[in-house]
Write an enzyme that holds these catalytic residues in place. Structure first.
Site, PDB file in Angstrom:
ATOM      1  CD  GLU A 144     -38.202  -1.573 -25.786  1.00  0.00           C
ATOM      2  OE1 GLU A 144     -37.862  -1.750 -24.602  1.00  0.00           O
ATOM      3  OE2 GLU A 144     -37.952  -2.392 -26.692  1.00  0.00           O
ATOM      4  CB  SER A 415      10.148 -21.979 -18.952  1.00  0.00           C
ATOM      5  OG  SER A 415      10.095 -23.252 -18.338  1.00  0.00           O
TER       6      SER A 415
END
Length: 746
Positions: A144, A415
């Site tokens: 990292e 609907s």
């Protein structure tokens, strides 16, 4: 006459005096301006003569003066720009408790009290940095941020190297953020990929470096980073993936943990073990490249990769838990300030057995009919008539897509929106047997057509809903507004919102036939108004909230919103009568339940992009949607086909063995207890359902037991416990003699 002449003379004298005063002022001003200009010109000439002494020409000017001048100009502009960019970043640190602030952590229980999952932070920050294994820290730093202890919060060489590498690769293959920058993002910012966020991240990283030591920053990073599987921090991840503390992880396990920081969703071993091991191998390469270890030291870790706990078979109602966690997050913000707890145990309305059946029903429908109908996704919600959601299916496969199509996706209801129109019509003078005419109608330039393509002439309101006639729904919207279609649609929207639709409902001529978008959750819970005799109920997952110590701080029945009467009871009963005809005689006959009265409405949108069925009984309401995420049309799938069949499967299971309730407005159910399914599935056992009185009785007993547990023990018992604690030999002897206390403990 002489007096008038004297007065005129005095006035003339005053005017002359005023003129002299004004001329004097004007002359003085002119002189002052002239003098100022003269002095200014003289000062400027002197300044020019003075500055000429410093004039540098030729090569010295272009080599020294111009670069310094430009640098000062650019530096000043850069300083102003940096200040403007830094101010929003530092606003993120306005919370004085930013370092101690913790995220929400929730353990979820189903309605029967069984733990079904967790959401939020799973972390343990109690392990000191010096107790983490050396190979774990080195693996993290090598992967990292190798220059972590050397830079000031931003690794300039590392960032430049990442830019060059990514440019050569034509994509993002290497990150340039330091550990300080990543911690700043974890503490203060979101994961959005924007320039604004990166600028804030850089400023906050430098700010962190001035407030904390390097070791404190590294410790926070190891504790707060997300590691997949709902875990935050390396210790929680070690417990989840390897069943051990971070203190005890081996080198291959440390390499796998260090590989999770980049993309936990992609490299988490419980999701993709080969990818996790490949990533761990990259971490081992980084250890060697950074000079932290030799190839010989990592050779054993390469030959014997980490073995993880197999969690592939662990199933959880993830779509339901995601939605429940968001509800709990909002609820936590409304709790009194005296509640400082951030760890909660939440009992939800989830019915685990019903959830499994719903998941299986959706998966089976897609597997069996998806190819023929070209349908790839579905959403489903089941709730009781109090709005407590029993099951949520947000998609076919949570591992492939976490987007919740039941709670977040906006789709046209078609609907299935018409019950709002018909209910509004009943509230404005229409009756179930009122005559309406199916014929051509236009609103402006828009002229709707029926599914059949033709017209059927005069019919009752019940027949129109049963046959799902489009033109009549539009005509009703005009009649509701007494000839003003817009006014009629406004009344329909007003009722739909009162019933529970929360999404925007733009006023368009096609609104009465379902052109506006809704969510499956809202649409389903709104239908509960009909069997509730006109009372609208709020959709909710949370029934009870307890702190980590067991204290009950919130209950829906006591603290939640109450039902609201939004339509007359007779209108709700009439709607149930008409919607029951849809199920028994109309487009939803595949939804008929054996021995149980049901009502509902199908929905199919233009080009068959969406297929719906939403229906209810006297016990539950459920909504089902099928479609595609990219809005590709289905192959003529209607709401009365696969959606109605899926609804039938789920609701048949939901009603087995329970006390059946009647729908107001319909004849009573033929039986009082729901029928048993002939072939019950072994993988979805059905817990015995309790009546509302039974649930209330059990809740009272549970509260009494909690109160009893908090009552101090009698003095004699406390003395005995203290004696046993002080004399382990006596406690051992008591246990060997089989005393009642010993038996209870065993």
């Amino acid at each position: 006459m002489d007096e008038r002449n004297d007065k005129d003379g005095e006035q003339e004298s005053r005017k002359a005096q005023i003129k002299r005063i004004l001329l004097d002022i004007d002359s003085r001003l002119d002189f002052a301006v002239f003098q100022a200009g003269h002095w200014g010109r003289e000062l400027f000439e002197r300044f020019v003569v003075f500055m000429d002494r410093f004039h540098i020409g030729g090569w010295r000017r272009w080599l020294f003066v111009e670069p310094v001048s430009e640098a000062l100009t650019l530096g000043l502009c850069g300083a102003v720009l940096m200040l403007a960019l830094a101010i929003p970043a530092f606003h993120e640190t306005s919370d004085e408790d930013w370092l101690k602030k913790s995220e929400l952590a929730v353990v979820f229980l189903d309605r029967y009290g069984n733990e079904v999952g967790t959401r939020g932070v799973k972390q343990n920050d109690s392990i000191p940095l010096e107790e983490f294994p050396d190979h774990l820290i080195k693996a993290v730093l090598a992967t990292e941020d190798r220059r972590f202890y050397e830079h000031f919060g931003i690794d300039v060489p590392g960032t430049f190297r990442a830019l060059v590498t990514n440019a050569r690769a034509g994509g993002v293959v290497q990150g340039g953020s330091s550990i300080s920058q990543q911690l700043a993002k974890n503490l203060f910012l979101s994961n959005e990929r924007t320039i604004e966020r990166k600028v804030k991240e850089a400023f906050l990283a430098v700010w962190l470096e001035t407030r904390l030591t390097k070791n404190e920053i590294l410790k926070l990073y190891l504790d707060r980073a997300y590691m997949g599987g709902g875990t935050f921090g390396v210790d929680a991840a070690a417990q989840y993936y390897f069943g051990k503390s971070a203190r005890d992880v081996s080198m291959p396990e440390a390499a796998m943990l260090a590989g999770l920081f980049k993309a936990p969703g992609r490299f988490a071993p419980h999701i993709n073990l080969p990818a996790a091991r490949a990533r761990a191998n990259v971490v081992l390469d980084n250890l060697v490249e950074a000079g932290f270890m030799t190839e010989g030291q990592v050779f054993g870790a390469r030959r014997n990769p980490a073995k993880t706990i197999d969690r592939r078979d662990e199933t959880a109602p993830n779509y339901y838990l995601d939605w429940a966690f968001e509800e709990m997050r909002k609820l936590a913000n409304t709790l009194p300030k005296s509640v400082t707890e951030r760890n909660f145990v939440v009992r939800t309305a989830l019915d685990s057995g019903l959830q499994k059946v719903a998941d299986t029903a959706v998966e089976s429908a897609i597997r069996q009919y998806g190819r023929d109908y070209r349908a790839s996704q579905a959403g489903l919600v089941v709730a009781d008539l109090e709005g407590a959601v029993r099951a949520v299916v947000g998609g076919v496969d949570y591992s492939e897509s976490q987007f919740n199509r039941a709670t977040d996706a906006l789709r046209q209801p078609g609907s299935s929106f018409k019950p709002y129109v018909y209910a509004t019509a009943l509230m404005n003078g229409f009756k179930v047997n009122s005559k309406v005419v199916d014929g051509p109608v236009c609103v402006g330039n828009w002229c709707p057509k029926n599914y059949s393509g033709g017209y059927s002439g005069s019919m009752t309101l019940t027949q129109a809903l049963t046959r799902s006639i489009n033109t009549i729904a539009v005509k009703l919207s005009i009649a509701i507004g007494k000839g003003n279609a817009r006014a009629g649609r406004n009344k329909i929207v007003e009722l739909a919102r009162a019933m529970g639709l929360r999404t925007p409902l733009p006023d368009t001529p096609s609104l009465p036939i379902g052109a506006d978008e809704v969510t499956v959750l809202d649409h389903t819970i709104a239908y509960a108004t009909f069997p509730n005799a006109g009372k609208a109920v709020p959709a909710h997952a949370v029934l009870e909230v307890r702190t980590g110590t067991g204290e009950t701080i919130w209950r829906f029945d006591r603290d939640g919103p109450k039902p609201k009467q939004v339509m007359p009871q007779q209108v709700a009963a009439d709607m149930a009568f008409m919607m029951n005809k849809v199920v028994e005689e109309g487009t939803a006959r595949r939804a008929i339940l054996n021995g149980i009265k049901a009502a509902g409405k199908t929905g199919t949108t233009n080009a068959y992009r969406d297929a719906w069925f939403v229906g209810y009984t006297g016990n539950f309401v459920a909504g089902v949607w099928f479609g595609n995420d990219d809005y590709r049309p289905l192959n003529r799938m209607t709401g009365g086909s696969v959606p109605a069949m899926t609804w039938h499967t789920v609701m048949e299971y939901a009603h087995q063995g329970i006390e059946l309730k009647n729908i107001p407005g319909l004849p009573p159910n033929p039986a009082t207890i729901g029928p048993q399914i002939a072939e019950a599935k072994e993988d979805a056992p059905r817990p015995a359902m309790l009546s509302s009185r039974g649930v209330q009785a059990l809740s009272r007993i549970e509260r009494l037991l909690d109160e009893a547990a908090r009552v101090p023990a009698p003095a004699a018992a406390r003395a005995q416990q203290q004696s046993e604690a002080e004399n382990p030999a006596a406690r051992t002897a008591a246990a060997s003699q089989g005393t009642p206390d010993a038996k209870a403990r065993n």
